[in-house]
Design an enzyme around this catalytic site. Structure first.
Site, PDB file in Angstrom:
ATOM      1  N   GLY A  72      14.012  -7.603  -7.098  1.00  0.00           N
ATOM      2  CA  GLY A  72      13.734  -8.318  -5.860  1.00  0.00           C
ATOM      3  C   GLY A  72      12.249  -8.381  -5.538  1.00  0.00           C
ATOM      4  N   ASN A 141      17.565  -4.774   5.441  1.00  0.00           N
ATOM      5  CA  ASN A 141      17.913  -3.569   4.680  1.00  0.00           C
ATOM      6  C   ASN A 141      18.125  -2.350   5.570  1.00  0.00           C
ATOM      7  OD1 ASN A 141      15.077  -4.546   4.612  1.00  0.00           O
ATOM      8  ND2 ASN A 141      14.614  -2.446   4.037  1.00  0.00           N
ATOM      9  N   CYS A 310      10.904   4.972   3.247  1.00  0.00           N
ATOM     10  CA  CYS A 310      10.024   4.082   2.501  1.00  0.00           C
ATOM     11  C   CYS A 310      10.056   4.503   1.044  1.00  0.00           C
ATOM     12  CB  CYS A 310       8.620   4.064   3.077  1.00  0.00           C
ATOM     13  SG  CYS A 310       7.666   5.496   2.661  1.00  0.00           S
TER      14      CYS A 310
END
Ligand code: PLP
Length: 373
Positions: A72, A141, A310
């Site tokens: 992606g 997400n 993250c």
């Protein structure tokens, strides 16, 4: 502790589906370079072309519009740098692989549920005659919030702009008809739907402008140089085929959210006022930092993420929750729970029990005192 771990972090990566594993092993055994003209090459080429059709079926595109990438991130980067449009507008809740690509890109605001402000998008597009590229994701997400993609497609088309949609989290979960939605460019990633990591696709509407930044061979119709990752592509397409009917897990998610909110009435479900992916819940545990929750749940055998996870594995402030106007003191308590193809109802019940144990424990101890962000 129950010995079988519970994996509820499918938005980070979904375990490899057995059909994808089988397809990869077969492709590894087969070998061959798809650019070779001999029989070995032709077999590898046939494998890729079959895969292209299955990935195209997932998003309603033509097979020839599918360009295989390393995932992606590459697909997103390639569109933002390769559409030929200098003026770029991205939503405030995009993944970093969109948000951080074009310095000075215009940022389209979102409302308190994380939904793009369509009036602001129209104003921003009308503010300059320069043709733009607009990038808005299909599903978020962190929160699972679904964007009004059809409306965005109409607005973008009416303004003569191009529309990129990062569908990495939506692919294999909700129906996607890329052409019907007015999408010019669409990104997918295999490992979010039960395929292997390190492979994905950029789906380019026929005729949409695109200049690749890679230099090399003429693979993928001169749109992505480099020998194709045949086993990865085989695994991706097998997973895409298995995921083509999407996921409907809303009953389980509703059960989870109502149970947690009953245990802790001050708990908040982020994006609850908007349409969301049925597999995703982003919920706060009042007064308890997400890292504490992730570690405690891990000890109980349950894998989940902090809402603001993250890539480095560290927890930073969530840009998504910040864009939704959530206070830092609350966003640092946000946990992301995401189900997938191998989730069973017992997993949800185990999570509820472990969440309750932790909440009761910390409510009776000092950890529940407000902590500095
Ligand atoms: N876009 C979104 C919305 C994502 O959630 C992710 C991965 O977390 C990506 C893009 C990046 O995909 P990949 O891991 O295949 O590079």
């Amino acid at each position: 502790m129950n010995a079988t771990p519970v994996y509820l972090d499918h938005n980070a990566t979904s375990p490899l589906r057995p059909v994808a594993y089988e397809a990869m092993v077969e492709a590894l055994r087969m070998g061959g370079n798809p650019s070779s003209v001999h029989r070995s090459g032709r077999r590898a080429r046939a494998c890729i072309e079959g895969a292209r059709g299955k990935v195209a079926a997932l998003v309603g595109s033509l097979p020839a519009e599918v360009v295989f990438t390393s995932g992606g991130t590459e697909a997103n980067n390639a569109v933002l740098t390769g559409s030929g449009r200098k003026r770029v507008l991205v939503s405030a809740v995009e993944h970093d692989s969109v948000r951080r690509v074009v310095p000075g890109a215009g940022v389209i605001p979102v409302d308190r549920d994380g939904v793009v402000d369509l009036a602001a998008l129209e104003r921003m597009l009308a503010a300059s005659p320069e043709p733009a590229l607009v990038s808005v994701m299909f599903a978020n997400n962190e929160t699972g919030v679904l964007q009004p993609v059809a409306d965005i497609g109409r607005i973008v088309r009416a303004a003569g702009a191009l529309f990129h949609c990062d569908a990495v989290q939506a692919g294999g979960k909700v129906a996607i008809d890329m052409h019907g939605l007015g999408i010019d460019y669409l990104s997918l990633s295999a490992h979010k739907l039960g395929g292997p990591p390190g492979v994905g696709a950029l789906v380019l509407r026929e005729g949409a402008p695109f200049s690749p930044d890679r230099v090399g061979g003429g693979q993928e119709g001169f749109r992505r140089a480099g020998t194709e990752n045949v086993p990865g592509i085989a695994g991706f397409s097998a997973a895409a085929e298995a995921a083509v009917n999407g996921l409907d897990m809303a009953d389980w998610r509703n059960r989870l959210e109502s149970a947690l909110c009953e245990l802790a009435p001050a708990a908040r479900v982020f994006g609850a006022g908007a349409p969301r992916l049925s597999n995703t819940s982003c919920i706060s545990m009042p007064g308890v930092r997400a890292e504490t929750q992730v570690m405690a749940l891990d000890l109980a055998g349950i894998c989940v993420s902090s809402g603001a996870a993250c890539s480095s594995g560290k927890v930073g402030p969530s840009a998504v929750l910040e864009a939704m106007g959530v206070d830092l003191s609350e966003s640092v308590t946000a946990l992301r729970i995401s189900f997938g193809w191998n989730t069973v109802f017992g997993d949800i019940e185990r999570l509820i029990a472990a969440w309750r144990d932790l909440y009761v424990r910390v409510s009776q101890s000092d950890i529940s005192r407000p902590q500095a962000a």
